[in-house]
Enzyme design. Structure first.
Site, mmCIF file in Angstrom:
data_model
loop_
_atom_site.group_PDB
_atom_site.id
_atom_site.type_symbol
_atom_site.label_atom_id
_atom_site.label_comp_id
_atom_site.label_asym_id
_atom_site.label_seq_id
_atom_site.Cartn_x
_atom_site.Cartn_y
_atom_site.Cartn_z
ATOM 1 N N LYS A 11 0.661 -1.324 -0.252
ATOM 2 C CA LYS A 11 -0.102 0.008 0.094
ATOM 3 C C LYS A 11 0.758 1.328 0.087
ATOM 4 C CE LYS A 11 -3.833 -2.279 2.343
ATOM 5 N NZ LYS A 11 -4.818 -2.298 3.549
ATOM 6 N N TYR A 51 -12.413 -2.210 -3.162
ATOM 7 C CA TYR A 51 -12.822 -2.373 -1.742
ATOM 8 C C TYR A 51 -14.447 -2.037 -1.711
ATOM 9 C CZ TYR A 51 -8.373 -2.526 0.456
ATOM 10 O OH TYR A 51 -6.996 -2.843 0.952
ATOM 11 N N ASN A 114 -1.736 -0.030 6.970
ATOM 12 C CA ASN A 114 -1.225 -1.239 7.568
ATOM 13 C C ASN A 114 -0.395 -1.901 6.406
ATOM 14 O OD1 ASN A 114 -3.291 -1.992 5.785
ATOM 15 N ND2 ASN A 114 -4.416 -3.290 7.331
ATOM 16 N N HIS A 117 -1.986 -5.491 1.496
ATOM 17 C CA HIS A 117 -3.282 -6.118 1.510
ATOM 18 C C HIS A 117 -2.996 -7.321 0.924
ATOM 19 C CE1 HIS A 117 -7.142 -7.425 -0.005
ATOM 20 N NE2 HIS A 117 -6.513 -7.904 -1.132
ATOM 21 N N GLU A 128 -9.288 -10.821 -7.614
ATOM 22 C CA GLU A 128 -8.567 -9.609 -7.424
ATOM 23 C C GLU A 128 -7.474 -9.875 -8.505
ATOM 24 O OE1 GLU A 128 -9.553 -9.135 -2.451
ATOM 25 O OE2 GLU A 128 -7.655 -9.725 -3.268
HETATM 26 P P1 GDP Z 1 -7.519 -7.263 5.639
HETATM 27 O O1 GDP Z 1 -8.142 -8.205 4.911
HETATM 28 O O2 GDP Z 1 -6.596 -7.631 6.766
HETATM 29 O O3 GDP Z 1 -6.751 -6.124 4.779
HETATM 30 O O4 GDP Z 1 -8.706 -6.275 6.450
HETATM 31 P P2 GDP Z 1 -10.273 -5.793 5.847
HETATM 32 O O5 GDP Z 1 -10.459 -6.521 4.730
HETATM 33 O O6 GDP Z 1 -11.251 -6.193 6.990
HETATM 34 O O7 GDP Z 1 -10.205 -4.379 5.617
HETATM 35 C C1 GDP Z 1 -9.486 -3.827 4.451
HETATM 36 C C2 GDP Z 1 -8.723 -2.581 4.983
HETATM 37 O O8 GDP Z 1 -9.365 -1.593 5.603
HETATM 38 C C3 GDP Z 1 -7.659 -2.916 5.977
HETATM 39 O O9 GDP Z 1 -6.307 -3.699 5.655
HETATM 40 C C4 GDP Z 1 -7.461 -1.389 6.677
HETATM 41 O O10 GDP Z 1 -6.395 -0.765 5.697
HETATM 42 C C5 GDP Z 1 -8.738 -0.925 6.333
HETATM 43 N N1 GDP Z 1 -9.400 -1.069 7.838
HETATM 44 C C6 GDP Z 1 -9.839 -2.162 8.151
HETATM 45 N N2 GDP Z 1 -10.598 -2.077 9.310
HETATM 46 C C7 GDP Z 1 -10.751 -0.603 9.505
HETATM 47 C C8 GDP Z 1 -11.114 0.167 10.655
HETATM 48 O O11 GDP Z 1 -11.693 -0.162 11.558
HETATM 49 N N3 GDP Z 1 -10.613 1.595 10.645
HETATM 50 C C9 GDP Z 1 -10.066 2.105 9.347
HETATM 51 N N4 GDP Z 1 -9.727 3.536 9.334
HETATM 52 N N5 GDP Z 1 -9.620 1.247 8.617
HETATM 53 C C10 GDP Z 1 -9.811 0.003 8.601
#
Ligand code: GDP
Length: 143
Positions: A11, A51, A114, A117, A128
């Site tokens: 990212k 997303y 973070n 992805h 994807e």
């Molecule tokens: P991943 O599969 O570990 O990437 O997690 P998710 O699919 O749940 O979320 C996608 C992305 O959204 C994450 O990698 C973070 O960059 C962001 N994200 C997830 N949860 C949160 C949250 O609670 N707050 C914020 N600001 N960003 C989040």
């Protein structure tokens, strides 16, 4: 265990912190092969499309702003149990909960910024990879 493919994104914060080589090195040392890679500065539409599953979440607009804030490196990785292995190397979504030695524990600032992805299942990985590379944009590697 089966040979799988998964979609990885370094990212904008990972690219900005000059971590492309470090992160690819971790993937390769763990036995994953890079079978497609490119740097892209995502448009708003590309980030929103990628997303879309999160479009109703309160953090969606922030997530799209973050993902379009600078270039990302998108890659397709191949190897045994690649989907789970790649997510294990990344660590938990929230770096505060990520295991020591994972990419997110070592480098991520927050649950949003973070660093990486990783696809969460082989089905989403296929979608994807298609989203970013099309049907013929990934190489078959026999060695
Ligand atoms: P991943 O599969 O570990 O990437 O997690 P998710 O699919 O749940 O979320 C996608 C992305 O959204 C994450 O990698 C973070 O960059 C962001 N994200 C997830 N949860 C949160 C949250 O609670 N707050 C914020 N600001 N960003 C989040």
């Amino acid at each position: 265990m089966a040979i799988e493919r998964t979609l990885s994104i370094i990212k904008p914060d990972g690219v900005q912190k000059n971590l492309i080589g470090e992160i690819f090195g971790r993937f390769e040392k763990a036995g994953l092969k890079i079978v497609g890679a490119k740097m892209v500065h995502l448009s708003k539409a590309q980030a929103e499309g990628f997303y879309a599953v999160h479009s109703e979440r309160p953090f969606f607009n922030d997530l799209v702003s973050y993902m379009t804030s600078g270039p990302v490196v998108v890659s397709a990785l191949e190897g045994e149990d690649a989907v789970a292995l790649h997510r294990k190397l990344l660590g938990a979504t929230n770096p505060a909960e990520a295991d020591a030695g994972t990419v997110r524990a070592d480098f991520a600032e927050s649950i949003e910024e973070n660093i990486g992805h990783g696809s969460d299942a082989t089905e989403t990985a296929a979608q994807e990879i298609e989203y970013f590379f099309g049907s013929d944009g990934v190489c078959a590697r026999t060695r």
